[in-house]
Design a protein around this motif. Structure first.
Motif, PDB file in Angstrom:
ATOM      1  N   GLU A 162      10.358  17.947   1.394  1.00  9.54           N
ATOM      2  CA  GLU A 162      11.169  19.111   1.699  1.00  9.54           C
ATOM      3  C   GLU A 162      10.366  20.405   1.549  1.00  9.54           C
ATOM      4  O   GLU A 162      10.511  21.328   2.342  1.00  9.54           O
ATOM      5  N   ALA A 163       9.557  20.500   0.509  1.00 10.52           N
ATOM      6  CA  ALA A 163       8.806  21.724   0.256  1.00 10.52           C
ATOM      7  C   ALA A 163       7.405  21.399  -0.232  1.00 10.52           C
ATOM      8  O   ALA A 163       6.833  22.124  -1.031  1.00 10.52           O
ATOM      9  N   GLY A 164       6.829  20.318   0.254  1.00 13.97           N
ATOM     10  CA  GLY A 164       5.503  19.908  -0.172  1.00 13.97           C
ATOM     11  C   GLY A 164       5.276  18.450   0.161  1.00 13.97           C
ATOM     12  O   GLY A 164       6.091  17.823   0.847  1.00 13.97           O
ATOM     13  N   PRO A 165       4.190  17.876  -0.317  1.00 16.40           N
ATOM     14  CA  PRO A 165       3.875  16.483   0.015  1.00 16.40           C
ATOM     15  C   PRO A 165       4.773  15.484  -0.704  1.00 16.40           C
ATOM     16  O   PRO A 165       5.350  15.779  -1.752  1.00 16.40           O
ATOM     17  N   ALA A 166       4.869  14.306  -0.127  1.00 15.37           N
ATOM     18  CA  ALA A 166       5.606  13.187  -0.714  1.00 15.37           C
ATOM     19  C   ALA A 166       4.771  11.930  -0.542  1.00 15.37           C
ATOM     20  O   ALA A 166       3.870  11.870   0.305  1.00 15.37           O
ATOM     21  N   ALA A 167       5.048  10.926  -1.334  1.00 11.53           N
ATOM     22  CA  ALA A 167       4.335   9.656  -1.264  1.00 11.53           C
ATOM     23  C   ALA A 167       5.327   8.533  -0.995  1.00 11.53           C
ATOM     24  O   ALA A 167       6.466   8.564  -1.461  1.00 11.53           O
ATOM     25  N   GLN A 168       4.867   7.542  -0.233  1.00 16.05           N
ATOM     26  CA  GLN A 168       5.669   6.344   0.003  1.00 16.05           C
ATOM     27  C   GLN A 168       4.841   5.121  -0.369  1.00 16.05           C
ATOM     28  O   GLN A 168       3.730   4.942   0.129  1.00 16.05           O
ATOM     29  N   PHE A 169       5.391   4.290  -1.267  1.00 16.81           N
ATOM     30  CA  PHE A 169       4.767   3.027  -1.624  1.00 16.81           C
ATOM     31  C   PHE A 169       5.608   1.903  -1.013  1.00 16.81           C
ATOM     32  O   PHE A 169       6.837   1.908  -1.120  1.00 16.81           O
ATOM     33  N   GLY A 174       0.844  -1.191   0.000  1.00 12.80           N
ATOM     34  CA  GLY A 174       0.000   0.000   0.000  1.00 12.80           C
ATOM     35  C   GLY A 174       0.875   1.235   0.000  1.00 12.80           C
ATOM     36  O   GLY A 174       2.040   1.189  -0.407  1.00 12.80           O
ATOM     37  N   GLY A 175       0.315   2.334   0.468  1.00 14.32           N
ATOM     38  CA  GLY A 175       1.089   3.573   0.473  1.00 14.32           C
ATOM     39  C   GLY A 175       0.569   4.558   1.485  1.00 14.32           C
ATOM     40  O   GLY A 175      -0.445   4.338   2.146  1.00 14.32           O
ATOM     41  N   ARG A 176       1.282   5.685   1.594  1.00 14.58           N
ATOM     42  CA  ARG A 176       0.896   6.729   2.529  1.00 14.58           C
ATOM     43  C   ARG A 176       1.398   8.080   2.029  1.00 14.58           C
ATOM     44  O   ARG A 176       2.288   8.156   1.173  1.00 14.58           O
TER      45      ARG A 176
END
Length: 286
Positions: free
Chosen positions: A205-212, A198-200
């Motif tokens: 650093e300067a905005g959103p990031a995604a982790q899969f 899944g992911g979150r």
């Protein structure tokens, strides 16, 4: 043992107080060696220690404290223990140890506050300081370092490793694409024996990031970290932290980082395929 020191997920002989003291460098040599021997035999406890250390590293990075290697910390502990052995005090001062959960709670609060401050001020700071601001205490952590910390924090989780599970993959991709304001896709790693967990959503650093997150049949995990990035980098690089490795690259304004504890050559092969699947050009890497 006090009730607040008990954790059924830990093997016999290891408790939260001992692990907390070990992470903080408060154990004498013999006890420290005993803990290290037990951690070598219990991966779950070792993963918990790695996650706590990652939280400490994240807190130090956000507060601008200089990063210290494990060897530096071990050398400092040894010197302190030698001084304690040489200086025999005439009296003993008894101090109540702060419970591990209080220390962890304070660290988590600082981490959340620092992340929120970075997100709030990141876009404004260059204008407020004439472009000279580089984050709290200097240059902010690179997205590769953030990816490594996120790996260490979330992969030990067994019940809640992700926010959206793989059985809602379409929703996961649409949600994160909207938050990052960029169409995202999730490359398949089935060829290498890894399935999507899944992911979150994470702060970058300067905005959103995604982790899969991916997992194989033996429970080993890899993570793919994705975030927008303004720097123009084309190199394919490796970042190491202990037994973890992160291959990272930039393509078309997006930073990608593949993290895991597997062999460097195998992780590099997977990273090359991931880059190709995401529209990159790994053939240009030297």
């Amino acid at each position: 043992m006090n009730s607040d020191d008990y954790d059924s997920s830990l093997p016999e002989g290891l408790d939260l107080r001992a692990l907390s003291a070990y992470v903080d460098g408060e154990l004498p040599g013999a006890e420290r060696a005993a803990i290290e021997a037990q951690l070598a035999q219990h991966p779950q406890a070792a993963a918990r220690v790695a996650a706590w250390r990652a939280q400490k590293a994240a807190l130090r990075a956000l507060c601008g404290a200089p990063q210290r290697s494990e060897r530096d910390e071990r050398h400092e502990r040894d010197e302190r223990h030698e001084r304690e052995a040489a200086d025999e005090p005439a009296f003993i001062v008894l101090r109540r140890r702060t419970p591990w959960w209080q220390r962890a709670g304070v660290a988590a609060c600082w981490l959340a506050a620092g992340a929120g401050l970075a997100l709030a001020l990141g876009p404004l700071a260059p204008r407020l300081t004439g472009g000279a601001w580089g984050g709290l205490g200097g240059s902010p952590p690179s997205f590769a370092e953030r990816a490594d910390i996120a790996y260490a924090v979330y992969t030990p989780e067994r019940r809640h490793p992700v926010e959206v599970a793989a059985n809602e993959e379409e929703h996961l991709i649409n949600w994160l694409s909207k938050r990052l304001n960029r169409p995202l896709s999730v490359p398949s790693l089935q060829e290498y024996g890894y399935s999507l967990v899944g992911g979150r959503l994470l702060p970058g650093e300067a905005g959103p990031a995604a982790q899969f997150m991916y997992e194989n049949t033996s429970g080993a995990r890899l993570t793919l970290y994705v975030t927008g990035i303004s720097r123009d980098e084309t190199a394919f690089r490796l970042f190491r932290d202990g037994n973890r490795r992160t291959f990272y690259w930039v393509n078309d304004g997006m930073g990608y980082a593949l993290s895991g504890p597997i062999a460097e050559g195998k992780l590099r092969t997977i990273a090359i395929d991931v880059c190709s699947a995401l529209g990159g050009k790994p053939e240009s890497w030297q």
